[in-house]
Design an enzyme around this catalytic site. Sequence first.
Site, PDB file in Angstrom:
ATOM      1  N   MET A   1       9.372  -2.139  44.660  1.00 43.01           N
ATOM      2  CA  MET A   1       7.941  -1.873  44.522  1.00 43.01           C
ATOM      3  C   MET A   1       7.514  -1.526  43.096  1.00 43.01           C
ATOM      4  O   MET A   1       6.364  -1.162  42.861  1.00 43.01           O
ATOM      5  CB  MET A   1       7.501  -0.763  45.478  1.00 43.01           C
ATOM      6  CG  MET A   1       7.736  -1.088  46.930  1.00 43.01           C
ATOM      7  SD  MET A   1       6.981  -2.647  47.396  1.00 43.01           S
ATOM      8  CE  MET A   1       7.890  -3.002  48.879  1.00 43.01           C
ATOM      9  N   CYS A   2       8.426  -1.619  42.143  1.00 37.37           N
ATOM     10  CA  CYS A   2       8.085  -1.347  40.742  1.00 37.37           C
ATOM     11  C   CYS A   2       7.373  -2.545  40.128  1.00 37.37           C
ATOM     12  O   CYS A   2       7.768  -3.690  40.343  1.00 37.37           O
ATOM     13  CB  CYS A   2       9.339  -1.057  39.920  1.00 37.37           C
ATOM     14  SG  CYS A   2       9.977   0.594  40.140  1.00 37.37           S
ATOM     15  N   HIS A   3       6.339  -2.244  39.347  1.00 33.96           N
ATOM     16  CA  HIS A   3       5.643  -3.294  38.609  1.00 33.96           C
ATOM     17  C   HIS A   3       6.427  -3.619  37.344  1.00 33.96           C
ATOM     18  O   HIS A   3       6.978  -2.711  36.701  1.00 33.96           O
ATOM     19  CB  HIS A   3       4.258  -2.809  38.185  1.00 33.96           C
ATOM     20  CG  HIS A   3       3.322  -2.600  39.329  1.00 33.96           C
ATOM     21  ND1 HIS A   3       3.335  -1.462  40.085  1.00 33.96           N
ATOM     22  CD2 HIS A   3       2.358  -3.395  39.846  1.00 33.96           C
ATOM     23  CE1 HIS A   3       2.406  -1.551  41.027  1.00 33.96           C
ATOM     24  NE2 HIS A   3       1.801  -2.712  40.908  1.00 33.96           N
TER      25      HIS A   3
ATOM     26  N   ASP B   1      32.387   2.228  34.287  1.00 35.88           N
ATOM     27  CA  ASP B   1      32.980   0.890  34.219  1.00 35.88           C
ATOM     28  C   ASP B   1      33.946   0.762  33.051  1.00 35.88           C
ATOM     29  O   ASP B   1      35.029   0.202  33.189  1.00 35.88           O
ATOM     30  CB  ASP B   1      31.882  -0.167  34.117  1.00 35.88           C
ATOM     31  CG  ASP B   1      32.462  -1.574  33.995  1.00 35.88           C
ATOM     32  OD1 ASP B   1      33.248  -1.966  34.881  1.00 35.88           O
ATOM     33  OD2 ASP B   1      32.139  -2.263  33.010  1.00 35.88           O
TER      34      ASP B   1
ATOM     35  N   MET C   1      10.572   5.376  36.806  1.00 40.23           N
ATOM     36  CA  MET C   1      11.674   4.576  37.336  1.00 40.23           C
ATOM     37  C   MET C   1      12.476   3.917  36.219  1.00 40.23           C
ATOM     38  O   MET C   1      13.696   3.784  36.331  1.00 40.23           O
ATOM     39  CB  MET C   1      11.156   3.523  38.324  1.00 40.23           C
ATOM     40  CG  MET C   1      10.567   4.129  39.591  1.00 40.23           C
ATOM     41  SD  MET C   1      11.657   5.310  40.434  1.00 40.23           S
ATOM     42  CE  MET C   1      13.067   4.282  40.788  1.00 40.23           C
ATOM     43  N   GLU C   2      11.812   3.536  35.148  1.00 44.44           N
ATOM     44  CA  GLU C   2      12.518   2.928  34.017  1.00 44.44           C
ATOM     45  C   GLU C   2      13.442   3.945  33.345  1.00 44.44           C
ATOM     46  O   GLU C   2      14.581   3.617  32.983  1.00 44.44           O
ATOM     47  CB  GLU C   2      11.512   2.348  33.022  1.00 44.44           C
ATOM     48  CG  GLU C   2      10.843   1.075  33.507  1.00 44.44           C
ATOM     49  CD  GLU C   2       9.808   1.251  34.610  1.00 44.44           C
ATOM     50  OE1 GLU C   2       9.405   0.243  35.207  1.00 44.44           O
ATOM     51  OE2 GLU C   2       9.394   2.404  34.891  1.00 44.44           O
TER      52      GLU C   2
END
Length: 161
Positions: free
Chosen positions: A75-77, A130, A115-116
């Site tokens: 749902m992120c733009h 990793d 969110m970013e």
Amino acid sequence: MGDLTHFNEEGRAKMVDIGEKAETVRTAIAHSSIKVNEVIYDKITSNSMKKGDVLAVAQVAGIMASKKTSDIIPMCHPIMLTSVDISFEWKLTDSDHILQITATAKTKGSTGVEMEALTAASACALTVYDMCKAVDKGMIIGETYLIEKTGGKNGDFKRTE
């Protein structure tokens, strides 16, 4: 707390319409961490890990991930980031070697960059894992959370703990 806006009248997921929202300068700062053993700490700080400079690669991974947030969070733009910055700081005790990760994202637009910033911090921790897993798979990725955000109609937020 505000209402959840990612649902339509049928209760199904939707992408929020930001077309009428004002463009403002928006910032977000997020935190994550990864606890490593002493061998990994020594290899990272002496830049002797076989895969290369762990923090440099993690930093680039965080920046790249922040730009791809809308590709992995449904749902992120997609937004135009104006800046992404990643910083690292070691928290050392007698028994722990914890890499603290801070990611700052900025934009001028109609939706926030929380969110970013969170994606950037998470990707950094995952990249450290990793790059170091051949030495020890027992590393622990710590809590990931928003430290603060500015801009937008909901105003500013600053974690108080």
